[in-house]
Design a protein around this motif. Structure first.
Motif, PDB file in Angstrom:
ATOM      1  N   ILE A  42       8.668   8.597   3.902  1.00  0.00           N
ATOM      2  CA  ILE A  42       7.472   9.410   4.079  1.00  0.00           C
ATOM      3  C   ILE A  42       6.559   8.649   5.023  1.00  0.00           C
ATOM      4  CG2 ILE A  42       5.432  10.392   2.959  1.00  0.00           C
ATOM      5  CD1 ILE A  42       7.094  10.752   0.454  1.00  0.00           C
ATOM      6  N   THR A  43       6.055   9.367   6.020  1.00  0.00           N
ATOM      7  CA  THR A  43       5.135   8.751   6.976  1.00  0.00           C
ATOM      8  C   THR A  43       3.876   9.601   7.069  1.00  0.00           C
ATOM      9  OG1 THR A  43       6.205   9.914   8.807  1.00  0.00           O
ATOM     10  CG2 THR A  43       6.937   7.657   8.360  1.00  0.00           C
ATOM     11  N   LEU A 103      -0.424  -1.937  -5.318  1.00  0.00           N
ATOM     12  CA  LEU A 103      -0.595  -1.492  -3.940  1.00  0.00           C
ATOM     13  C   LEU A 103      -1.614  -2.367  -3.242  1.00  0.00           C
ATOM     14  CD1 LEU A 103      -0.815   2.346  -4.602  1.00  0.00           C
ATOM     15  CD2 LEU A 103       1.095   1.141  -3.552  1.00  0.00           C
ATOM     16  N   TYR A 104      -1.422  -2.543  -1.949  1.00  0.00           N
ATOM     17  CA  TYR A 104      -2.348  -3.317  -1.138  1.00  0.00           C
ATOM     18  C   TYR A 104      -3.104  -2.387  -0.196  1.00  0.00           C
ATOM     19  CZ  TYR A 104       0.447  -7.105  -2.993  1.00  0.00           C
ATOM     20  OH  TYR A 104       1.088  -7.963  -3.843  1.00  0.00           O
ATOM     21  N   ASP A 105      -4.135  -2.902   0.421  1.00  0.00           N
ATOM     22  CA  ASP A 105      -4.947  -2.111   1.334  1.00  0.00           C
ATOM     23  C   ASP A 105      -4.059  -1.474   2.402  1.00  0.00           C
ATOM     24  OD1 ASP A 105      -7.199  -1.005   2.438  1.00  0.00           O
ATOM     25  OD2 ASP A 105      -7.715  -2.770   3.621  1.00  0.00           O
ATOM     26  N   GLY A 157      -0.882   3.206  10.590  1.00  0.00           N
ATOM     27  CA  GLY A 157      -1.538   2.166   9.815  1.00  0.00           C
ATOM     28  C   GLY A 157      -1.412   2.345   8.318  1.00  0.00           C
ATOM     29  N   LYS A 158      -0.989   3.515   7.889  1.00  0.00           N
ATOM     30  CA  LYS A 158      -0.803   3.744   6.459  1.00  0.00           C
ATOM     31  C   LYS A 158       0.673   3.588   6.119  1.00  0.00           C
ATOM     32  CE  LYS A 158      -4.742   6.778   5.735  1.00  0.00           C
ATOM     33  NZ  LYS A 158      -5.173   8.101   5.300  1.00  0.00           N
ATOM     34  N   SER A 211      -7.795   3.263   0.282  1.00  0.00           N
ATOM     35  CA  SER A 211      -7.047   4.190   1.141  1.00  0.00           C
ATOM     36  C   SER A 211      -7.203   5.618   0.651  1.00  0.00           C
ATOM     37  CB  SER A 211      -5.557   3.835   1.137  1.00  0.00           C
ATOM     38  OG  SER A 211      -5.337   2.541   1.621  1.00  0.00           O
ATOM     39  N   THR A 212      -6.842   6.544   1.529  1.00  0.00           N
ATOM     40  CA  THR A 212      -6.782   7.949   1.149  1.00  0.00           C
ATOM     41  C   THR A 212      -5.457   8.526   1.622  1.00  0.00           C
ATOM     42  OG1 THR A 212      -7.847   8.622   3.206  1.00  0.00           O
ATOM     43  CG2 THR A 212      -9.287   8.313   1.283  1.00  0.00           C
ATOM     44  N   VAL A 213      -5.001   9.527   0.924  1.00  0.00           N
ATOM     45  CA  VAL A 213      -3.758  10.192   1.290  1.00  0.00           C
ATOM     46  C   VAL A 213      -4.047  11.152   2.440  1.00  0.00           C
ATOM     47  CG1 VAL A 213      -1.888  11.669   0.452  1.00  0.00           C
ATOM     48  CG2 VAL A 213      -2.962  10.029  -1.090  1.00  0.00           C
TER      49      VAL A 213
END
Length: 192
Positions: free
Chosen positions: A66-67, A84-86, A71-72, A106-108
């Motif tokens: 999944i992309t 989870l990390y930043d 940067g995410k 983060s946000t999805v």
């Protein structure tokens, strides 16, 4: 090979014209779907994420990647214990949907791209699929294995099972070759 030629070939092998080839084909396809892994059985689709949940395609067999935005990092996680990390966003499957768990910073993304292995469609006289087009012998062997089961021929089942495993080995080798990426290095000393 065409669909009609496949039917005729199965009838020729079994020396039976009354054999229910289409039913045996469906049984063979059902057993092949989870094991016929190949790069030709992969596709991408854009999923819309609402409240950190997205619906999965109905033909999905296996999630490959999944992309999202640059940067995410989207990574599979356990729904119970997650680290989870930043910049990371975890995901896990829940039935026919996928649930996203972002790191607190983060946000999805509203849309993500899913690369997945899909279930090939049934072979019919009007519809083909990648497995039959590229590897018709797998179809032949899988149907003959089911035909021998139907005929209650244990030796025939064992023979066709061995032949099917050989054909699936060819499929796996072709998959490995098709996934090779990167530069090819040539050394003149290797040819001397």
């Amino acid at each position: 090979m065409s669909y009609d030629e496949l039917i005729e070939l199965i009838q020729t092998y079994t020396i039976r014209t009354d054999i229910p080839v289409e039913m045996l084909m469906r049984l063979a396809e059902a057993s092949l779907r989870p094991i016929a892994k190949h790069y030709l059985a992969e596709k991408t689709v854009t999923l819309t994420v609402t409240d950190e949940i997205a619906e999965l395609p109905t033909d999905l067999l296996e999630i490959r990647a999944i992309t999202g935005a640059i940067g995410k990092i989207y990574k599979p996680i356990s729904p119970v214990a997650t680290e989870l990390y930043d910049g990371e966003i975890g995901y896990y499957r829940v039935g026919d949907s996928i649930s996203f768990v972002p790191h607190s910073a983060s946000t999805v993304d509203a849309q993500v791209t899913l690369l997945y292995r899909y279930s090939f469609p049934n072979l019919t006289d009007t519809q083909s699929n990648w497995l039959f087009e590229r590897f018709p012998n797998i179809y032949v062997r899988a149907i003959l294995k089911e035909a021998n089961r139907w005929l209650k021929d244990a030796e025939g089942v064992a023979t066709e099972d061995a032949a099917l495993k050989e054909e699936l080995g060819i499929l796996a080798e072709d998959d490995r070759d098709g996934r090779k990426t990167g530069p090819i290095y040539w050394s003149p000393s290797a040819w001397q």
